[in-house]
Scaffold this motif. Structure first.
Motif, PDB file in Angstrom:
ATOM      1  N   PRO A  32       6.594  10.112   2.776  1.00 38.65           N
ATOM      2  CA  PRO A  32       5.179  10.100   3.142  1.00 38.65           C
ATOM      3  C   PRO A  32       4.333   9.366   2.090  1.00 38.65           C
ATOM      4  CG  PRO A  32       5.890  12.323   2.563  1.00 38.65           C
ATOM      5  CD  PRO A  32       7.098  11.451   2.514  1.00 38.65           C
ATOM      6  N   PRO A  33       3.201   8.779   2.504  1.00 35.35           N
ATOM      7  CA  PRO A  33       2.355   8.038   1.556  1.00 35.35           C
ATOM      8  C   PRO A  33       1.894   8.881   0.364  1.00 35.35           C
ATOM      9  CG  PRO A  33       1.671   7.580   3.799  1.00 35.35           C
ATOM     10  CD  PRO A  33       2.705   8.669   3.879  1.00 35.35           C
ATOM     11  N   GLU A  84       6.661   3.813   4.236  1.00 36.01           N
ATOM     12  CA  GLU A  84       7.461   3.428   5.401  1.00 36.01           C
ATOM     13  C   GLU A  84       8.775   2.785   4.967  1.00 36.01           C
ATOM     14  OE1 GLU A  84       4.855   0.950   7.714  1.00 36.01           O
ATOM     15  OE2 GLU A  84       3.718   2.680   8.477  1.00 36.01           O
ATOM     16  N   LYS A 131       1.023   3.477   2.202  1.00 31.85           N
ATOM     17  CA  LYS A 131       1.588   3.612   3.548  1.00 31.85           C
ATOM     18  C   LYS A 131       2.780   2.672   3.734  1.00 31.85           C
ATOM     19  CE  LYS A 131       0.408   3.412   8.433  1.00 31.85           C
ATOM     20  NZ  LYS A 131      -0.619   3.134   9.422  1.00 31.85           N
ATOM     21  N   GLN A 132       2.624   1.406   3.316  1.00 32.41           N
ATOM     22  CA  GLN A 132       3.706   0.429   3.458  1.00 32.41           C
ATOM     23  C   GLN A 132       4.927   0.821   2.624  1.00 32.41           C
ATOM     24  OE1 GLN A 132       1.435  -2.950   2.168  1.00 32.41           O
ATOM     25  NE2 GLN A 132       0.904  -3.589   4.255  1.00 32.41           N
ATOM     26  N   THR A 143       0.855  -1.185   0.000  1.00 31.66           N
ATOM     27  CA  THR A 143       0.000   0.000   0.000  1.00 31.66           C
ATOM     28  C   THR A 143       0.892   1.238   0.000  1.00 31.66           C
ATOM     29  OG1 THR A 143      -0.073   0.145   2.410  1.00 31.66           O
ATOM     30  CG2 THR A 143      -1.774  -1.219   1.339  1.00 31.66           C
TER      31      THR A 143
END
Length: 119
Positions: free
Chosen positions: A80-81, A75, A71-72, A69
């Motif tokens: 940032p996403p 990270e 977000k993943q 994703t």
């Protein structure tokens, strides 16, 4: 013009299951359009629900970096996403095409559901 009304059972299903399914899945199950489902959720004051989460494959040049994703991926890459979304945007891809030295550019590709099932 045919008016496709909602039965009480359909409304109750929407109230009960809006957190279990995204709008596309609800529409398919109820035999309604996605916009009809959205509209009924507004009329019934239903907030939230399941959202379809997109997955991305991120590359730097020809090297595969990460799949997940936004977000993943963010990270893993320590960004940032929203930046992952930008890396997958058409405008970013057009900018890369105009630029020299694409070999080392980072690029994200949005993976569609049917592509995930085929893997």
């Amino acid at each position: 013009m045919k008016v496709n009304t909602w039965s009480d059972a359909q409304k109750q299903f929407l109230i009960d299951k809006h957190t279990d399914y995204d709008n596309e899945e609800l529409a398919k199950h109820l035999g309604k359009s996605v916009s009809s489902v959205r509209g009924m959720k507004v009329r019934l004051n239903i907030k939230g629900g399941k959202r379809k989460v997109n997955e991305y494959a991120v590359y730097k040049g020809d090297e595969f970096l990460v799949l997940g994703t936004a977000k993943q991926c963010g990270e893993f890459l320590e960004i940032p996403p929203y930046r992952v979304h930008q890396l997958a945007s058409d405008s970013y891809k057009r900018r890369l095409e105009k630029r020299d030295g694409l070999d080392n550019s980072m690029l994200a590709i949005k993976i569609e559901d049917d592509e995930i099932e085929a893997i």
